[in-house]
Design a protein around this motif. Structure first.
Motif, PDB file in Angstrom:
ATOM      1  N   UNK A   4      68.620 -19.163  46.900  1.00 20.54           N
ATOM      2  CA  UNK A   4      69.551 -18.424  47.755  1.00 20.54           C
ATOM      3  C   UNK A   4      69.094 -18.417  49.211  1.00 20.54           C
ATOM      4  N   UNK A   6      68.282 -16.932  52.702  1.00 10.95           N
ATOM      5  CA  UNK A   6      67.811 -15.670  53.276  1.00 10.95           C
ATOM      6  C   UNK A   6      68.240 -15.547  54.725  1.00 10.95           C
ATOM      7  N   UNK A   8      66.988 -16.653  58.891  1.00 14.75           N
ATOM      8  CA  UNK A   8      65.955 -16.160  59.792  1.00 14.75           C
ATOM      9  C   UNK A   8      64.538 -16.357  59.248  1.00 14.75           C
ATOM     10  N   UNK A   9      64.331 -17.442  58.534  1.00  9.14           N
ATOM     11  CA  UNK A   9      63.029 -17.652  57.911  1.00  9.14           C
ATOM     12  C   UNK A   9      62.201 -18.686  58.698  1.00  9.14           C
ATOM     13  N   UNK A  11      60.575 -20.302  62.285  1.00 11.20           N
ATOM     14  CA  UNK A  11      60.173 -20.083  63.681  1.00 11.20           C
ATOM     15  C   UNK A  11      60.229 -21.411  64.425  1.00 11.20           C
ATOM     16  N   UNK A 189      58.098 -20.070  56.648  1.00  9.00           N
ATOM     17  CA  UNK A 189      57.212 -19.418  55.675  1.00  9.00           C
ATOM     18  C   UNK A 189      58.031 -19.087  54.423  1.00  9.00           C
ATOM     19  N   UNK A 190      57.529 -19.494  53.273  1.00  7.71           N
ATOM     20  CA  UNK A 190      58.301 -19.361  52.039  1.00  7.71           C
ATOM     21  C   UNK A 190      58.148 -18.038  51.324  1.00  7.71           C
ATOM     22  N   UNK A 191      59.060 -17.832  50.369  1.00  9.59           N
ATOM     23  CA  UNK A 191      58.997 -16.680  49.478  1.00  9.59           C
ATOM     24  C   UNK A 191      58.456 -17.114  48.122  1.00  9.59           C
ATOM     25  N   UNK A 192      57.980 -16.143  47.358  1.00  7.42           N
ATOM     26  CA  UNK A 192      57.464 -16.441  46.025  1.00  7.42           C
ATOM     27  C   UNK A 192      58.628 -16.475  45.037  1.00  7.42           C
ATOM     28  N   UNK A 194      59.835 -17.455  40.932  1.00  3.77           N
ATOM     29  CA  UNK A 194      59.313 -17.631  39.583  1.00  3.77           C
ATOM     30  C   UNK A 194      60.461 -17.976  38.652  1.00  3.77           C
ATOM     31  N   UNK A 312      50.971 -20.147  41.933  1.00  4.35           N
ATOM     32  CA  UNK A 312      50.205 -18.919  42.150  1.00  4.35           C
ATOM     33  C   UNK A 312      49.739 -18.285  40.838  1.00  4.35           C
ATOM     34  N   UNK A 325      54.344 -18.115  39.240  1.00  2.00           N
ATOM     35  CA  UNK A 325      55.232 -18.145  40.402  1.00  2.00           C
ATOM     36  C   UNK A 325      54.794 -19.259  41.359  1.00  2.00           C
ATOM     37  N   UNK A 327      55.229 -21.056  45.539  1.00  2.00           N
ATOM     38  CA  UNK A 327      55.573 -20.791  46.941  1.00  2.00           C
ATOM     39  C   UNK A 327      55.602 -22.117  47.697  1.00  2.00           C
TER      40      UNK A 327
ATOM     41  N   UNK B  95      50.206 -11.966  44.865  1.00  2.00           N
ATOM     42  CA  UNK B  95      51.233 -12.952  44.533  1.00  2.00           C
ATOM     43  C   UNK B  95      52.327 -12.330  43.668  1.00  2.00           C
ATOM     44  N   UNK B  98      54.365 -10.008  45.685  1.00  2.81           N
ATOM     45  CA  UNK B  98      55.241 -10.772  46.588  1.00  2.81           C
ATOM     46  C   UNK B  98      56.447 -11.329  45.850  1.00  2.81           C
ATOM     47  N   UNK B  99      56.247 -11.675  44.577  1.00  2.00           N
ATOM     48  CA  UNK B  99      57.369 -12.157  43.756  1.00  2.00           C
ATOM     49  C   UNK B  99      58.451 -11.083  43.672  1.00  2.00           C
ATOM     50  N   UNK B 103      59.980 -11.506  50.028  1.00  2.00           N
ATOM     51  CA  UNK B 103      59.886 -11.650  51.493  1.00  2.00           C
ATOM     52  C   UNK B 103      59.033 -12.880  51.811  1.00  2.00           C
ATOM     53  N   UNK B 104      59.245 -13.523  52.961  1.00  2.00           N
ATOM     54  CA  UNK B 104      58.347 -14.620  53.364  1.00  2.00           C
ATOM     55  C   UNK B 104      56.905 -14.103  53.358  1.00  2.00           C
ATOM     56  N   UNK B 105      56.038 -14.820  52.640  1.00  2.00           N
ATOM     57  CA  UNK B 105      54.740 -14.247  52.263  1.00  2.00           C
ATOM     58  C   UNK B 105      53.564 -15.088  52.753  1.00  2.00           C
TER      59      UNK B 105
END
Lengths: 335, 335
Positions: A4, A6, A8-9, A11, A189-192, A194, A312, A325, A327, B95, B98-99, B103-105
């Protein structure tokens, strides 16, 4: 579960940091592979005269970081931070390398995504005005990692066909505010994520969703398509994970095309008996700091997206029946 | 070995980030201690209805981070990064938290210095213009940490008098660009120092040199003296390490005076049988996000220096006979 958006992730750097120098150190198997000639130094054996695999890994990381420093010829006093990470418990290789380097040190953990993560954080520190130069370095070691995460290699346990081979290698980059070299122009920068994969021999499947999610968000944030890059290299999904990521992105409406590959696919060839390819945070660090960077400098590649991918898990979490999970962190490098 | 001046190790923030909210979750022993009333939530027991200490720690961290978010009332879409770390192998608590947080982690490892490190990095990301809000969180769990680093607590091994008690706790802060709250005005990222301590039951001695070095460089960078702070709190040297750090600094010409204390000394009292005091990265995170922050907000403390202290060892490095390097990271918080 779907990927999905998000928003604004990503820079975009106002004054994109430069890659001033690079240095790579690998083990003999990596030296024998198709990218062998692109590495700065190849160790003759896995232990390099040290008393343990773990010490050998730390020395390898230290040599890579010192090598990048020496190549740039910038005195240590002008290096404001050292960023490093590895796969071993409590980042022990990085900590011991940092003890020798004697620089202000930030330890990062993103499993195999650590090279892209440290390039992203290093770039923010420079573009944000907090550093003139940042030394980044990332390592892994086959024997040290296998005995920590799975089985001691001396045991000769049969490897699954979807398993990847942890790379013995350390790559380092010196990032700087001024000078000459390719530039890091943006980072995501990524999200975790699973998707409930729980097979420790199938890291590619565990990481593919997070990598796909990061690529999708990166492209949408910057309003780009895969064809805007000469190369998109994940690191390290291996053959299984690369195919899965392609499928997941296709389902989300993104056709990755020919320019999508993986550092774990590039580093070994089929005669080397590595099954799904290479892995370990040393893999993307030496493939990027070696082969890919050389192709950018030679004018062969103009704009590259490196997407570090991390699984992770820990040996404790696996024994406790948890899923794995993943990333993904992305950085854009331009000639 | 002597402490030495590096220079240029401290960042002063042009637009100091604010601490918009905080939340702390601790175990029963911490709840029974002298700071018990300053914590947001106290778990009734160490396992909190979960199937393992490790899962309980991750839930604790997640509750702390969600608590800080809820207190600030800022929607998740406006949180640009989550920074977290813990003591467990591969940062598994962070981790898994964060799952859930989605959020970007960015995963950070600084052993017990991780709270100060994440506050420093979070502040750079905000002041550098890369984030509006950054959620930071750090945890440790007594049973999970002890069985990983030393012995399972069920074994009843006798503890040395210089040993510290790993805190069960998680603290979280929401840092932001705008709003109201105390400000993080500067940060000093430390170097790794090793004075050849190799006793895993004497973390205070292993960390004291690095903490002293960071304090010395911080004071010299900003041309300040200890008396310019209402409180200087290391986290977590314990009683043994605090005394050693005072001695080391005195040798370098710095008299720390009455305002120098330690989060590990504050969190328990002498009746709680913890020997040298508390430790674990949860310790400085809950003491800072609880008691110290409340005293700043109440006007009792105007300018505080928090110096996170990390002992950079692993169970593997100890079994291989390595010494224990330390690191210290400092942040200045002003009312």
């Amino acid at each position: 579960m779907d990927l999905k958006r998000r928003g604004n992730q990503t820079m975009v750097f106002a004054n994109p940091p430069l890659i001033l120098s690079s240095y790579t150190v690998v083990g003999p198997k990596e030296g024998d592979g198709p990218l062998g000639k692109t590495f700065s130094k190849v160790f003759k054996d896995q232990i390099h005269g040290e008393k343990s695999w773990e010490v050998a890994e730390s020395i390898m990381l230290q040599e890579a970081m010192q090598g990048a420093l020496d190549q740039a010829g910038i005195p240590k006093e002008e290096i404001d931070f050292m960023l490093a990470g590895d796969l071993l418990n409590q980042l022990i290789s990085s900590n011991f390398a940092a003890r020798q380097m004697d620089l202000p040190f930030i330890g990062l953990y993103g499993a195999c995504s650590t090279m892209a993560l440290s390039m992203a954080v290093g770039s923010m520190l420079i573009d944000g005005g907090f550093a003139r130069n940042v030394l980044v370095g990332v390592s892994s070691h086959h024997e040290a990692a296998e005995r920590q995460f799975r089985f001691p290699t001396e045991q000769g346990t049969q490897r699954a066909m979807c398993a990847q081979w942890t790379v013995t290698g350390a790559g380092s980059l010196l990032l700087g505010k001024s000078g000459t070299g390719p530039r890091i122009t943006s980072a995501t920068i990524g999200r975790v994520l699973d998707f409930d994969v729980n097979d420790v021999n199938n890291m590619g499947a565990a990481m593919a969703p997070a990598v796909s999610d990061t690529i999708l968000n990166h492209l949408q944030d910057l309003q780009r398509k895969p064809q805007d890059y000469d190369l998109i290299a994940s690191g390290d999904l291996g053959m299984v994970g690369l195919a899965l990521a392609g499928d997941l992105l296709k389902k989300s409406g993104v056709e990755m095309g020919e320019g999508f590959t993986d550092c774990g696919v590039l580093i070994y060839d089929s005669s080397q008996d590595v099954h799904s390819g290479g892995s370990g945070c040393g893999c993307s660090s030496v493939v990027f700091a070696g082969n890919i960077l050389q192709r950018i400098k030679a004018g062969e590649l103009n704009r590259v997206l490196l997407v570090g991918s991390g699984a992770l898990h820990s040996s404790t979490s696996m024994l406790q029946g948890e899923s794995i999970p993943g990333i993904g962190h992305a950085v854009v490098i331009e000639a």
